[in-house]
Write a protein that holds these residues in place. Structure first.
Motif, PDB file in Angstrom:
ATOM      1  N   SER A   8       0.838  -1.210   0.000  1.00  0.00           N
ATOM      2  CA  SER A   8       0.000   0.000   0.000  1.00  0.00           C
ATOM      3  C   SER A   8       0.871   1.258   0.000  1.00  0.00           C
ATOM      4  O   SER A   8       0.551   2.243  -0.668  1.00  0.00           O
ATOM      5  CB  SER A   8      -0.938  -0.002   1.201  1.00  0.00           C
ATOM      6  OG  SER A   8      -0.208   0.046   2.420  1.00  0.00           O
ATOM      7  N   ALA A   9       1.987   1.217   0.741  1.00  0.00           N
ATOM      8  CA  ALA A   9       2.914   2.347   0.731  1.00  0.00           C
ATOM      9  C   ALA A   9       3.540   2.506  -0.652  1.00  0.00           C
ATOM     10  O   ALA A   9       3.703   3.624  -1.153  1.00  0.00           O
ATOM     11  CB  ALA A   9       3.997   2.152   1.786  1.00  0.00           C
ATOM     12  N   ALA A  11       2.171   1.537  -3.482  1.00  0.00           N
ATOM     13  CA  ALA A  11       1.119   2.001  -4.390  1.00  0.00           C
ATOM     14  C   ALA A  11       0.863   3.498  -4.231  1.00  0.00           C
ATOM     15  O   ALA A  11       0.463   4.169  -5.190  1.00  0.00           O
ATOM     16  CB  ALA A  11      -0.168   1.214  -4.142  1.00  0.00           C
ATOM     17  N   SER A  12       1.108   4.032  -3.031  1.00  0.00           N
ATOM     18  CA  SER A  12       0.846   5.457  -2.805  1.00  0.00           C
ATOM     19  C   SER A  12       1.764   6.346  -3.637  1.00  0.00           C
ATOM     20  O   SER A  12       1.460   7.524  -3.864  1.00  0.00           O
ATOM     21  CB  SER A  12       1.016   5.792  -1.320  1.00  0.00           C
ATOM     22  OG  SER A  12       2.385   5.772  -0.931  1.00  0.00           O
ATOM     23  N   LEU A  13       2.880   5.797  -4.113  1.00  0.00           N
ATOM     24  CA  LEU A  13       3.826   6.574  -4.910  1.00  0.00           C
ATOM     25  C   LEU A  13       3.522   6.525  -6.411  1.00  0.00           C
ATOM     26  O   LEU A  13       4.097   7.282  -7.187  1.00  0.00           O
ATOM     27  CB  LEU A  13       5.254   6.069  -4.678  1.00  0.00           C
ATOM     28  CG  LEU A  13       5.837   6.396  -3.301  1.00  0.00           C
ATOM     29  CD1 LEU A  13       7.003   5.481  -2.991  1.00  0.00           C
ATOM     30  CD2 LEU A  13       6.272   7.849  -3.240  1.00  0.00           C
ATOM     31  N   ILE A  37      -0.922  11.948  -1.185  1.00  0.00           N
ATOM     32  CA  ILE A  37      -1.121  10.497  -1.139  1.00  0.00           C
ATOM     33  C   ILE A  37       0.212   9.793  -0.878  1.00  0.00           C
ATOM     34  O   ILE A  37       0.307   8.889  -0.030  1.00  0.00           O
ATOM     35  CB  ILE A  37      -1.740   9.998  -2.459  1.00  0.00           C
ATOM     36  CG1 ILE A  37      -3.186  10.494  -2.586  1.00  0.00           C
ATOM     37  CG2 ILE A  37      -1.713   8.473  -2.537  1.00  0.00           C
ATOM     38  CD1 ILE A  37      -3.798  10.242  -3.945  1.00  0.00           C
ATOM     39  N   ALA A  38       1.247  10.219  -1.603  1.00  0.00           N
ATOM     40  CA  ALA A  38       2.567   9.612  -1.423  1.00  0.00           C
ATOM     41  C   ALA A  38       3.103   9.865  -0.013  1.00  0.00           C
ATOM     42  O   ALA A  38       3.667   8.967   0.623  1.00  0.00           O
ATOM     43  CB  ALA A  38       3.540  10.170  -2.461  1.00  0.00           C
ATOM     44  N   ALA A  40       1.360  10.480   2.734  1.00  0.00           N
ATOM     45  CA  ALA A  40       0.589   9.708   3.710  1.00  0.00           C
ATOM     46  C   ALA A  40       1.041   8.248   3.727  1.00  0.00           C
ATOM     47  O   ALA A  40       1.186   7.642   4.804  1.00  0.00           O
ATOM     48  CB  ALA A  40      -0.901   9.798   3.387  1.00  0.00           C
ATOM     49  N   GLY A  41       1.275   7.691   2.539  1.00  0.00           N
ATOM     50  CA  GLY A  41       1.686   6.290   2.464  1.00  0.00           C
ATOM     51  C   GLY A  41       3.065   6.043   3.052  1.00  0.00           C
ATOM     52  O   GLY A  41       3.261   5.107   3.841  1.00  0.00           O
ATOM     53  N   THR A  42       4.034   6.882   2.692  1.00  0.00           N
ATOM     54  CA  THR A  42       5.409   6.651   3.134  1.00  0.00           C
ATOM     55  C   THR A  42       5.635   7.055   4.593  1.00  0.00           C
ATOM     56  O   THR A  42       6.318   6.353   5.340  1.00  0.00           O
ATOM     57  CB  THR A  42       6.399   7.404   2.226  1.00  0.00           C
ATOM     58  OG1 THR A  42       6.059   8.806   2.206  1.00  0.00           O
ATOM     59  CG2 THR A  42       6.334   6.875   0.806  1.00  0.00           C
ATOM     60  N   TRP A  45       3.929   4.460   6.718  1.00  0.00           N
ATOM     61  CA  TRP A  45       4.755   3.248   6.809  1.00  0.00           C
ATOM     62  C   TRP A  45       5.874   3.446   7.823  1.00  0.00           C
ATOM     63  O   TRP A  45       6.128   2.580   8.662  1.00  0.00           O
ATOM     64  CB  TRP A  45       5.359   2.933   5.435  1.00  0.00           C
ATOM     65  CG  TRP A  45       6.063   1.609   5.374  1.00  0.00           C
ATOM     66  CD1 TRP A  45       5.574   0.439   4.872  1.00  0.00           C
ATOM     67  CD2 TRP A  45       7.387   1.319   5.844  1.00  0.00           C
ATOM     68  NE1 TRP A  45       6.514  -0.559   4.999  1.00  0.00           N
ATOM     69  CE2 TRP A  45       7.631  -0.043   5.592  1.00  0.00           C
ATOM     70  CE3 TRP A  45       8.388   2.076   6.445  1.00  0.00           C
ATOM     71  CZ2 TRP A  45       8.837  -0.677   5.926  1.00  0.00           C
ATOM     72  CZ3 TRP A  45       9.587   1.452   6.794  1.00  0.00           C
ATOM     73  CH2 TRP A  45       9.809   0.106   6.533  1.00  0.00           C
TER      74      TRP A  45
END
Length: 265
Positions: A8-9, A11-13, A37-38, A40-42, A45
């Motif tokens: 999911s992290a 995919a956020s990129l 989005i990127a 928030a994901g990274t 994580w």
């Protein structure tokens, strides 16, 4: 940490990387949506991975460096909105780093994962991350200079190259980022010396990380002096910035790569 969270992290990129295919979307709401989005994901994580303990693994170091670079990039775009166009290069690059991070993320061996470090150590780590993030963005700006100059020379600015910032803008930005990196790197070397002094009684241990950091500091200072006094700019300056980035990559993630891939269990 579950594979689903890693994916999911990763995919956020993807939205940020895909902006390279749409240069006209590298500014405005679409850009900020992709960056948020990127981020928030990274960042999510990283927080999840480090919650309650410290993990010195290679995969973790790469994920945190991606998150730090996104934060520095977002701040840069707030100050210099046209810098949003660098996402055409930065997005795909960070996605590749994240793929490598996903492939190398594994539970740390027993005895390696420890409690959260002291406040002073945390400051030193944050300074190191800021240095590497600034150098990453400076290297991307330098690459933009090289590619844009080549496109202008060939009279071919079609496709994603048309979305890159003007040569003069990227050139100026890389030196501004280098100056910030020099200040932060200097503080990082000093804070590292204080930590070594408190732990070993010696201000500096000449391991390869310290040597590469000092060499990078000297090289950055030299490039800035050459720019100020002799007008160094364009492709030559960009090559120097890329060398600085290589040295810092060897000094920071490089140490962990050697231990994880060559010396690890």
């Amino acid at each position: 940490m579950s594979l689903a969270l890693n994916l999911s992290a990763l995919a956020s990129l993807v939205p940020a990387a895909l902006l390279a295919l749409r240069p006209d979307s590298s500014t405005g709401p679409r850009l900020w949506a992709a960056v948020l989005i990127a981020g928030a994901g990274t960042i999510g994580w990283s927080v999840n991975r480090l919650l309650g303990h410290w993990d010195p693994g290679l995969g973790t170091a790469l994920w945190i460096s991606v998150a730090a670079t996104l934060v520095v990039y977002a701040v840069t775009v707030l100050v210099r909105p046209w810098a949003g166009r660098l996402i055409c290069l930065l997005g795909p690059y960070l996605l590749l780093v994240a793929v490598l991070a996903t492939a190398t993320t594994r539970p740390a061996p027993a005895g390696i994962v420890g409690t959260l470090p002291s406040a002073w150590v945390v400051i030193h780590i944050l300074v190191s991350l800021a240095t590497y993030a600034l150098a990453t963005l400076a290297a991307v700006a330098g690459l933009s200079v090289t590619l844009k100059e080549a496109a202008l020379k060939a009279k071919n600015e079609d496709g994603w190259r048309a979305g890159l910032p003007a040569v003069a803008d990227s050139d100026r930005l890389q030196f501004q980022l280098l100056l910030l990196a020099l200040v932060v790197l200097g503080f990082g070397i000093a804070s590292g010396a204080v930590l070594e002094l408190s732990e070993t009684g010696r201000p500096l241990i000449l391991d390869h990380k310290t040597v590469l950091s000092v060499v990078a500091f000297v090289l950055v200072a030299t490039v800035l002096v050459l720019h100020a006094r002799y007008g160094l700019r364009g492709r030559r300056a960009a090559r120097a910035v890329l060398v600085v980035y290589l040295l810092l990559t060897l000094a920071y993630p490089g140490v962990k790569a050697v231990h994880a891939l060559l010396l690890g269990p």
